[in-house]
Enzyme design. Structure first.
Site, mmCIF file in Angstrom:
data_model
loop_
_atom_site.group_PDB
_atom_site.id
_atom_site.type_symbol
_atom_site.label_atom_id
_atom_site.label_comp_id
_atom_site.label_asym_id
_atom_site.label_seq_id
_atom_site.Cartn_x
_atom_site.Cartn_y
_atom_site.Cartn_z
ATOM 1 N N ASP A 31 18.294 11.110 -52.358
ATOM 2 C CA ASP A 31 19.038 12.305 -51.517
ATOM 3 C C ASP A 31 19.287 13.605 -52.569
ATOM 4 O OD1 ASP A 31 20.481 12.395 -48.637
ATOM 5 O OD2 ASP A 31 21.017 13.783 -49.974
ATOM 6 N N THR A 34 23.013 17.761 -50.449
ATOM 7 C CA THR A 34 23.214 19.221 -50.190
ATOM 8 C C THR A 34 24.847 19.324 -49.653
ATOM 9 O OG1 THR A 34 22.544 18.726 -47.955
ATOM 10 C CG2 THR A 34 20.889 19.502 -49.407
ATOM 11 N N THR A 119 12.038 16.351 -34.393
ATOM 12 C CA THR A 119 13.221 16.610 -33.568
ATOM 13 C C THR A 119 12.396 17.165 -32.262
ATOM 14 O OG1 THR A 119 14.828 18.380 -33.086
ATOM 15 C CG2 THR A 119 12.998 18.767 -34.724
ATOM 16 N N ASP A 120 13.312 16.963 -30.990
ATOM 17 C CA ASP A 120 12.741 17.741 -29.867
ATOM 18 C C ASP A 120 12.370 19.149 -29.883
ATOM 19 O OD1 ASP A 120 15.185 18.425 -29.836
ATOM 20 O OD2 ASP A 120 15.685 17.527 -27.890
ATOM 21 N N GLU A 121 13.148 19.935 -30.802
ATOM 22 C CA GLU A 121 13.155 21.275 -30.865
ATOM 23 C C GLU A 121 11.836 21.945 -31.346
ATOM 24 O OE1 GLU A 121 16.411 23.285 -32.589
ATOM 25 O OE2 GLU A 121 17.801 21.951 -32.079
ATOM 26 N N TYR A 143 14.386 26.497 -38.561
ATOM 27 C CA TYR A 143 14.439 25.321 -38.674
ATOM 28 C C TYR A 143 13.357 24.565 -37.702
ATOM 29 C CZ TYR A 143 16.014 20.499 -37.148
ATOM 30 O OH TYR A 143 16.052 19.248 -36.758
ATOM 31 N N ALA A 145 10.485 25.662 -36.597
ATOM 32 C CA ALA A 145 9.053 26.144 -37.194
ATOM 33 C C ALA A 145 8.880 25.160 -38.391
ATOM 34 C CB ALA A 145 9.248 27.619 -37.130
ATOM 35 N N LYS A 147 10.190 22.271 -39.183
ATOM 36 C CA LYS A 147 10.091 21.110 -38.987
ATOM 37 C C LYS A 147 8.561 20.835 -38.142
ATOM 38 C CE LYS A 147 12.683 17.933 -38.851
ATOM 39 N NZ LYS A 147 12.849 16.835 -39.942
HETATM 40 P P1 NAD Z 1 22.027 15.905 -42.149
HETATM 41 O O1 NAD Z 1 22.070 17.401 -42.717
HETATM 42 O O2 NAD Z 1 23.507 15.269 -41.775
HETATM 43 O O3 NAD Z 1 21.417 15.176 -43.333
HETATM 44 C C1 NAD Z 1 20.310 15.552 -44.212
HETATM 45 C C2 NAD Z 1 20.268 14.769 -45.398
HETATM 46 O O4 NAD Z 1 19.110 15.320 -46.163
HETATM 47 C C3 NAD Z 1 21.557 15.224 -46.283
HETATM 48 O O5 NAD Z 1 21.890 13.940 -46.731
HETATM 49 C C4 NAD Z 1 21.082 16.077 -47.597
HETATM 50 O O6 NAD Z 1 21.473 15.913 -48.743
HETATM 51 C C5 NAD Z 1 19.556 15.637 -47.570
HETATM 52 N N1 NAD Z 1 18.544 16.538 -48.052
HETATM 53 C C6 NAD Z 1 18.489 17.984 -47.552
HETATM 54 N N2 NAD Z 1 17.416 18.727 -48.384
HETATM 55 C C7 NAD Z 1 16.940 17.605 -48.952
HETATM 56 C C8 NAD Z 1 15.878 17.609 -49.992
HETATM 57 N N3 NAD Z 1 15.140 18.743 -50.302
HETATM 58 N N4 NAD Z 1 15.452 16.307 -50.541
HETATM 59 C C9 NAD Z 1 16.476 15.417 -50.658
HETATM 60 N N5 NAD Z 1 17.309 15.387 -49.797
HETATM 61 C C10 NAD Z 1 17.659 16.281 -49.051
HETATM 62 O O7 NAD Z 1 21.027 15.841 -41.128
HETATM 63 P P2 NAD Z 1 20.934 14.778 -39.856
HETATM 64 O O8 NAD Z 1 21.563 15.291 -38.522
HETATM 65 O O9 NAD Z 1 21.372 13.414 -40.501
HETATM 66 O O10 NAD Z 1 19.239 14.852 -39.596
HETATM 67 C C11 NAD Z 1 18.492 13.790 -40.198
HETATM 68 C C12 NAD Z 1 17.001 14.101 -39.680
HETATM 69 O O11 NAD Z 1 17.049 13.928 -38.535
HETATM 70 C C13 NAD Z 1 16.496 15.463 -39.925
HETATM 71 O O12 NAD Z 1 15.374 15.470 -40.354
HETATM 72 C C14 NAD Z 1 16.324 16.152 -38.779
HETATM 73 O O13 NAD Z 1 15.607 17.301 -38.502
HETATM 74 C C15 NAD Z 1 16.512 15.205 -37.854
HETATM 75 N N6 NAD Z 1 16.992 15.124 -36.367
HETATM 76 C C16 NAD Z 1 18.265 15.418 -36.252
HETATM 77 C C17 NAD Z 1 19.052 15.490 -35.110
HETATM 78 C C18 NAD Z 1 20.326 15.732 -34.902
HETATM 79 O O14 NAD Z 1 20.926 16.069 -33.652
HETATM 80 N N7 NAD Z 1 20.946 15.666 -35.896
HETATM 81 C C19 NAD Z 1 18.002 15.163 -33.846
HETATM 82 C C20 NAD Z 1 16.820 14.863 -34.001
HETATM 83 C C21 NAD Z 1 16.226 14.864 -35.197
HETATM 84 O O1 DAU Z 2 17.486 18.883 -30.663
HETATM 85 C C1 DAU Z 2 17.935 18.088 -31.838
HETATM 86 C C2 DAU Z 2 18.643 19.068 -32.619
HETATM 87 O O2 DAU Z 2 19.831 19.016 -32.471
HETATM 88 C C3 DAU Z 2 18.244 18.507 -34.324
HETATM 89 O O3 DAU Z 2 16.902 18.868 -34.516
HETATM 90 C C4 DAU Z 2 19.190 19.491 -35.134
HETATM 91 O O4 DAU Z 2 18.949 18.997 -36.334
HETATM 92 C C5 DAU Z 2 20.449 19.608 -34.535
HETATM 93 O O5 DAU Z 2 21.282 20.497 -35.457
HETATM 94 C C6 DAU Z 2 20.594 19.715 -33.292
HETATM 95 O O6 DAU Z 2 20.313 21.256 -32.923
HETATM 96 P P1 DAU Z 2 21.145 22.020 -31.889
HETATM 97 O O7 DAU Z 2 20.779 23.579 -32.448
HETATM 98 O O8 DAU Z 2 20.780 21.923 -30.569
HETATM 99 O O9 DAU Z 2 22.794 21.641 -32.232
HETATM 100 P P2 DAU Z 2 24.230 22.209 -32.534
HETATM 101 O O10 DAU Z 2 25.160 21.405 -32.624
HETATM 102 O O11 DAU Z 2 23.977 23.498 -33.437
HETATM 103 O O12 DAU Z 2 24.116 23.094 -30.993
HETATM 104 C C7 DAU Z 2 24.050 22.360 -29.773
HETATM 105 C C8 DAU Z 2 24.251 23.369 -28.817
HETATM 106 O O13 DAU Z 2 25.512 23.930 -28.517
HETATM 107 C C9 DAU Z 2 23.204 24.589 -28.766
HETATM 108 O O14 DAU Z 2 22.943 25.011 -27.533
HETATM 109 C C10 DAU Z 2 24.074 25.634 -29.532
HETATM 110 C C11 DAU Z 2 25.431 25.453 -29.034
HETATM 111 N N1 DAU Z 2 26.744 25.746 -29.773
HETATM 112 C C12 DAU Z 2 26.690 25.277 -31.163
HETATM 113 C C13 DAU Z 2 27.471 25.472 -32.120
HETATM 114 C C14 DAU Z 2 27.479 24.906 -33.401
HETATM 115 C C15 DAU Z 2 27.690 26.346 -29.184
HETATM 116 O O15 DAU Z 2 27.710 26.777 -28.056
HETATM 117 N N2 DAU Z 2 28.741 26.485 -30.177
HETATM 118 C C16 DAU Z 2 28.731 26.230 -31.409
HETATM 119 O O16 DAU Z 2 29.638 26.690 -32.228
#
Ligand code: NAD
Ligand code: DAU
Length: 332
Positions: A31, A34, A119-121, A143, A145, A147
């Site tokens: 890791d 970041t 991700t579903d995005e 983000y 695009a 992914k």
């Molecule tokens: P996060 O931001 O909490 O963690 C990301 C981790 O990756 C961190 O530990 C960071 O230090 C590390 N990292 C970033 N760039 C790096 C690099 N170049 N080399 C090595 N390490 C690096 O993210 P998360 O929410 O835990 O998401 C993890 C994965 O799941 C991502 O691939 C994200 O796209 C995917 N995902 C997230 C969600 C969500 O809702 N959070 C949903 C679906 C998929």
């Molecule tokens: O769907 C999966 C994705 O979910 C992951 O791939 C991403 O890593 C993760 O960050 C998340 O993306 P979203 O953009 O959906 O999550 P976020 O928490 O940023 O936002 C959730 C929803 O809430 C979205 O519709 C934007 C809205 N939002 C978000 C923030 C941060 C607000 O209304 N206010 C806010 O302050």
């Protein structure tokens, strides 16, 4: 199995690492640490893992660390849509160049299996119904695009080089240890502090909420049982409009709805995400935690773990918060 977990110090990656250790795997975490990567996320398993601080784009270190591993699971990402709108650079580097480096290592070192966490995005927004794994990719943000580009690179390596790789695409995760730039922890910490809770646009956007431990289990199932080359969707059991979700959070925090403030919308904001997870259900996976249980549990975790989020709220996050919300909350 010896598993290299890239991005294992983040929110979902660290949850998966805890699961993998419980399942008896040997784990190496790679890791870059970041702003979102935190060693304290691995506190409970610190003695059971090997930790290497490096970026996945660092080919020499990746090769060294991956040698002798049976599998690579790649969580490493810049994960926040809003930050990708402000600056896409690190997103392209990590999701495209970094994923390519890991795939090269899989091929050259003959690593038995690779799992790309996605991700579903990548499918974009859907008005009605749900995306299947066959739905076209139509990402809206830098983000998503980048992914999607990472996912396409994985598919290309399966077809061109014959590697064994699988992809698991999750919906919106929530739970403990999520960096408070994301809606759920941001709303919780602001509500607990009595600060305004910003909701983008009309707040009627719909997300499909998945408890982080359920996503970690999905990844474990796909890693062990997924068909080589296949994609698996992992969707949460509950949909919610943002405004409704935030109202529930504010109430759970014992705060009033007057804290909720509608602010300028996110550019390119996807209206609704929804995943069909039938393919993964055929492998026996089901999300176990409904929002009605997971949300209070998450609020309690943040209430009880100020040691975790206190330093975040007073560091880099403050500057980010001012950049992202300062003008918005002042009506700009
Ligand atoms: P996060 O931001 O909490 O963690 C990301 C981790 O990756 C961190 O530990 C960071 O230090 C590390 N990292 C970033 N760039 C790096 C690099 N170049 N080399 C090595 N390490 C690096 O993210 P998360 O929410 O835990 O998401 C993890 C994965 O799941 C991502 O691939 C994200 O796209 C995917 N995902 C997230 C969600 C969500 O809702 N959070 C949903 C679906 C998929
Ligand atoms: O769907 C999966 C994705 O979910 C992951 O791939 C991403 O890593 C993760 O960050 C998340 O993306 P979203 O953009 O959906 O999550 P976020 O928490 O940023 O936002 C959730 C929803 O809430 C979205 O519709 C934007 C809205 N939002 C978000 C923030 C941060 C607000 O209304 N206010 C806010 O302050």
């Amino acid at each position: 199995m010896k598993v290299l977990v890239a991005g294992g110090a983040g929110f979902i990656g660290s949850c998966y690492v805890r699961l993998a250790i419980r399942a008896g795997h040997a784990v190496v975490v790679l890791d870059k640490l970041t702003y979102a990567g935190r060693r304290e996320n691995l506190r409970e398993v610190e003695d059971a893992i090997e930790f290497v601080e490096a970026a996945i784009e660092d080919a020499a270190t990746v090769r060294e660390v991956a040698a002798g591993c049976d599998a690579i699971v790649n969580f490493a990402a810049e994960s926040h849509v809003d930050r990708s709108i402000a600056d896409q650079d690190a997103f392209a580097r990590t999701h495209v160049i970094g994923t390519g480096v890991l795939l090269d290592a899989v091929r050259e070192l003959r690593i038995a299996r690779y799992l790309q966490v996605s991700t579903d995005e990548v499918y974009g927004s859907i008005g009605e119904g749900s995306f299947t794994e066959e739905s076209p990719l139509s990402p809206s943000s830098p983000y998503s695009a980048t992914k999607a580009a990472g996912d396409l690179l994985v598919g290309a390596h399966v077809r061109t080089h014959g590697i064994d790789a699988v992809i698991c695409r999750g919906s919106n995760n929530y739970g403990s240890r999520q960096y408070p730039e994301k809606l759920v922890p941001l709303a919780i910490l602001n509500a607990l502090a009595g600060d305004a809770v910003p909701v983008y646009g009309d707040g009627r956007q719909v997300r499909n909420w998945l408890y982080v431990e359920d996503f970690a289990r999905a990844i474990d199932v796909v890693l062990r049982e997924g068909r080589p080359g296949a994609v698996y969707n992992a969707g949460g059991p509950d949909e919610a409009e943002n405004l409704d979700l935030v109202r529930r959070i504010v109430e759970l925090c014992g705060a009033g709805e007057s804290l909720i403030e509608r602010v300028r919308d996110r550019p390119g904001h996807d209206r609704r995400y929804s995943l069909s997870s039938d393919r993964l259900r055929e492998l026996g996976w089901e999300p176990a935690t409904r929002l009605a249980d997971g949300l209070p549990r998450t609020v309690s975790w943040y209430r009880e773990n100020e040691w975790w989020w206190g330093p975040i709220r007073s560091g880099e996050y403050r500057e980010y918060y001012e950049r992202q919300y300062g003008r918005r909350l002042r009506g700009g």
